[in-house]
Design an enzyme around this catalytic site. Structure first.
Site, PDB file in Angstrom:
ATOM      1  N   SER A 166       0.677  -1.211   0.025  1.00 45.65           N
ATOM      2  CA  SER A 166       0.143  -0.015   0.013  1.00 45.65           C
ATOM      3  C   SER A 166       0.867   1.454  -0.108  1.00 45.65           C
ATOM      4  O   SER A 166       0.779   2.139  -0.729  1.00 45.65           O
ATOM      5  CB  SER A 166      -0.895  -0.137   1.126  1.00 45.65           C
ATOM      6  OG  SER A 166      -2.066  -1.100   1.284  1.00 45.65           O
TER       7      SER A 166
ATOM      8  N   GLY B  25      -5.136  -8.695   5.227  1.00 44.27           N
ATOM      9  CA  GLY B  25      -5.110  -8.061   4.028  1.00 44.27           C
ATOM     10  C   GLY B  25      -3.526  -7.625   3.796  1.00 44.27           C
ATOM     11  O   GLY B  25      -3.062  -7.428   2.625  1.00 44.27           O
ATOM     12  N   LEU B  26      -2.846  -7.647   4.876  1.00 42.32           N
ATOM     13  CA  LEU B  26      -1.360  -7.198   4.851  1.00 42.32           C
ATOM     14  C   LEU B  26      -0.942  -6.122   3.963  1.00 42.32           C
ATOM     15  O   LEU B  26       0.261  -6.219   3.248  1.00 42.32           O
ATOM     16  CB  LEU B  26      -0.578  -8.480   3.965  1.00 42.32           C
ATOM     17  CG  LEU B  26      -0.939  -9.967   4.481  1.00 42.32           C
ATOM     18  CD1 LEU B  26      -0.302 -11.000   3.868  1.00 42.32           C
ATOM     19  CD2 LEU B  26      -0.563  -9.877   6.108  1.00 42.32           C
ATOM     20  N   CYS B  27      -1.857  -5.198   3.731  1.00 46.33           N
ATOM     21  CA  CYS B  27      -1.316  -3.871   3.071  1.00 46.33           C
ATOM     22  C   CYS B  27      -0.970  -4.376   1.494  1.00 46.33           C
ATOM     23  O   CYS B  27       0.015  -3.670   1.219  1.00 46.33           O
ATOM     24  CB  CYS B  27      -0.334  -3.144   3.614  1.00 46.33           C
ATOM     25  SG  CYS B  27      -0.888  -2.368   5.177  1.00 46.33           S
ATOM     26  N   ASN B  28      -1.444  -5.379   0.854  1.00 52.61           N
ATOM     27  CA  ASN B  28      -1.173  -5.530  -0.368  1.00 52.61           C
ATOM     28  C   ASN B  28      -2.409  -5.767  -1.240  1.00 52.61           C
ATOM     29  O   ASN B  28      -2.769  -6.838  -1.355  1.00 52.61           O
ATOM     30  CB  ASN B  28      -0.354  -6.908  -0.216  1.00 52.61           C
ATOM     31  CG  ASN B  28       0.413  -7.189  -1.465  1.00 52.61           C
ATOM     32  OD1 ASN B  28      -0.305  -7.183  -2.850  1.00 52.61           O
ATOM     33  ND2 ASN B  28       1.600  -7.188  -1.482  1.00 52.61           N
TER      34      ASN B  28
END
Ligand SMILES: Cc1ncc(COP(=O)(O)O)c(C=O)c1O
Length: 492
Positions: free
Chosen positions: A93, A359-362
């Site tokens: 992100s 969501g792992l900032c991806n």
């Protein structure tokens, strides 16, 4: 370091001022950090920043200000046109967010092939008229897949892309590979790293700049204390930026001295404990293949794999050129329905195994691998799903993943413990998973419990401690670190 501190805080015999001394020491450590990446100081500069995100934001500021101005600097000069930004689907992100400064002129490349076609293609009018930036991660922070290191040199060699700069986000990559800047001609123009992802501490990052591409960074308008030689603010607006070095112009305000001094110690300790980054790369490649093979072998009696692993078709565990030491997966029931990822993380936590989930900032990775269309994501948001308060499964589809990341300190035992944990917790032919809720795993099998084999339960702690000298300190450190991170995430 204690000598330095006593000098800084009042050594009466010191001829230098404390800040001059500290500045010299910072520059020595800067050289050391460049050396760690095999980056020749004649060709590269290293700017200390808080983290990889701050490094990326520094690039954003410079490109935004260059695009807003006429005048010198930048490869293409068109007043007020902004800049064009392309980024790869696998971007974190923090890299995606750069698009917000482009006035809508951005593109997300959905595959490697799209990137390579774009490099060879005739630029669009928007691209021709602006300075362009291409950003991509060296390693996906979701799947651990490693992206081609050849793109910066392909772009530099392409006659059509002479106005395009490259930004490599190496935050995930640098943790378990040797980031080698030995070949200046092929290096990205800008590279972001977070030192704590490599060494565990200190909380510090860097932007590594190829000096021959650095002029555009001087286009940044903001100046902070420390980056200017003179400022006039009464009856006139004038300032003179420092012109000694790029890092002098970009490091705003007081440097994080303590973290920078700690970096020196971190490099030493890391080398003593783990050897070279090449050793770490080989070690983690071996372990991640073992983990991947172990997870792949777990199957329900119905034949359904226990773990749905999200892996790029072009990547192969065991091959550090294409795959890093990260595995993203979801746990499936015998009928193929998904066990909530936070349930898996919580249960693992209770048994001394530290996974991350969500969501792992991806965003691109989640949309691609979990097959979420934009309208479905918006509908999920409208229905209340949030990164910070997730609805784990919607319409039968997971909204995130479980991620296991291996590092220099990981061992075969850790890997086997995770496989054993998943088998015992979720395979019906092992033991009913209900029995594991509430951290009962260790009690069920006291000889081979996961927490025990990881050396994290009270009982198991003394064994690895006796066997492997430094391990308890590292484990305690990781345990505290993870607890702090989890608390911070819970509070976010
Ligand atoms: C690939 C990648 N880029 C950027 C970041 C952001 O790093 P930081 O939190 O240090 O700014 C991360 C963090 O995990 C990452 O994995």
């Amino acid at each position: 370091m204690s000598d330095l501190i006593s000098n800084l805080y009042g050594n009466p015999h010191s001829e230098s001022t404390p800040s001059a001394l500290a500045g010299r020491r910072v520059d020595e450590i800067r050289q050391r950090a460049l050396q760690f990446f095999n980056a020749d100081p004649d060709h590269f500069d290293l700017v200390f920043v808080a983290n990889a995100t701050a490094a990326i934001k520094l690039i954003l500021e410079a490109f935004r200000d260059d695009g807003a101005d006429s005048g010198i600097g930048g490869k293409v000069k068109k007043k007020g046109r902004g800049f064009w930004y392309g980024y790869h689907r696998d971007a974190h992100s923090s890299l995606v967010g750069v698009r917000q400064a482009t006035n809508g002129l951005h593109r997300c490349f959905e595959s490697d092939a799209e990137v390579e076609e774009w490099i060879q293609a005739v630029p669009t009018r928007e691209e021709k008229e602006r300075t362009c930036l291409f950003g991509y991660p060296g390693q996906s922070n979701m799947t651990g897949r490693r992206l081609p290191p050849s793109w910066p040199s392909m772009i530099r060699q392409s006659q059509k892309r002479q106005n395009t700069y490259t930004l490599l986000d190496a935050a995930a990559l640098a943790a378990s590979t040797f980031l080698d800047f030995g070949n200046e001609v092929n290096a990205p123009d800008f590279t972001s790293v977070s030192f704590y992802k490599i060494f565990g501490y200190p909380d510090l990052g860097a932007l590594i700049v190829r000096k021959s591409s650095g002029a555009i960074l001087q286009r940044r308008r903001y100046f902070g204390g420390g980056t200017v030689d003179m400022v006039i603010s009464i009856k006139n607006n004038w300032h003179a930026k420092k012109n000694s070095s790029l890092h002098d112009q970009l490091e705003d305000g007081t440097l994080p001295f303590h973290s920078i001094f700690a970096l020196d110690a971190a490099i030493d300790v890391h080398q003593q404990l783990f050897g070279s980054m090449k050793d770490i790369s080989a070690h983690t490649a071996f372990l991640s293949k073992r983990l991947y093979d172990g997870l792949s072998q777990l199957k329900h009696l119905t034949g359904t794999p226990l773990c749905h692993v999200y892996k790029d078709a072009s990547a192969a565990y065991g091959d550090p050129a294409t795959q890093g030491a990260t595995i993203a997966f979801n746990v499936q029931r015998p009928d193929g329905t998904i066990v909530g990822y936070t349930t898996v993380e919580r249960l693992a936590d209770q048994n001394g195994i530290y996974l991350r989930s969500g969501g792992l900032c991806n965003p691109g990775g989640i949309a691609t691998y979990l097959e979420w269309a934009p309208w479905e994501m918006k509908a999920a948001y409208a229905a209340g799903h949030r990164c910070s308060r997730p609805t784990e499964v919607m319409h039968g589809k997971p909204t995130g993943v479980v991620r296991a990341s291996l590092g220099a300190m990981s061992t075969i035992r850790d890997v086997d413990a995770l496989v054993t944990f998943l088998r015992k917790a979720f395979l019906a032919d092992a033991v009913s998973s209900d029995a594991y809720m509430g951290g009962q795993l260790a009690a069920l099998d006291s000889d081979t419990s996961v927490a025990d084999s990881l050396g994290l339960s009270d009982k198991g702690h003394s064994r690895p401690a006796r066997a492997q000298g430094w391990k308890p300190q590292i484990r305690n450190f990781i345990r505290k670190h993870v607890a702090i991170k989890k608390a911070a995430r819970a509070g976010a």
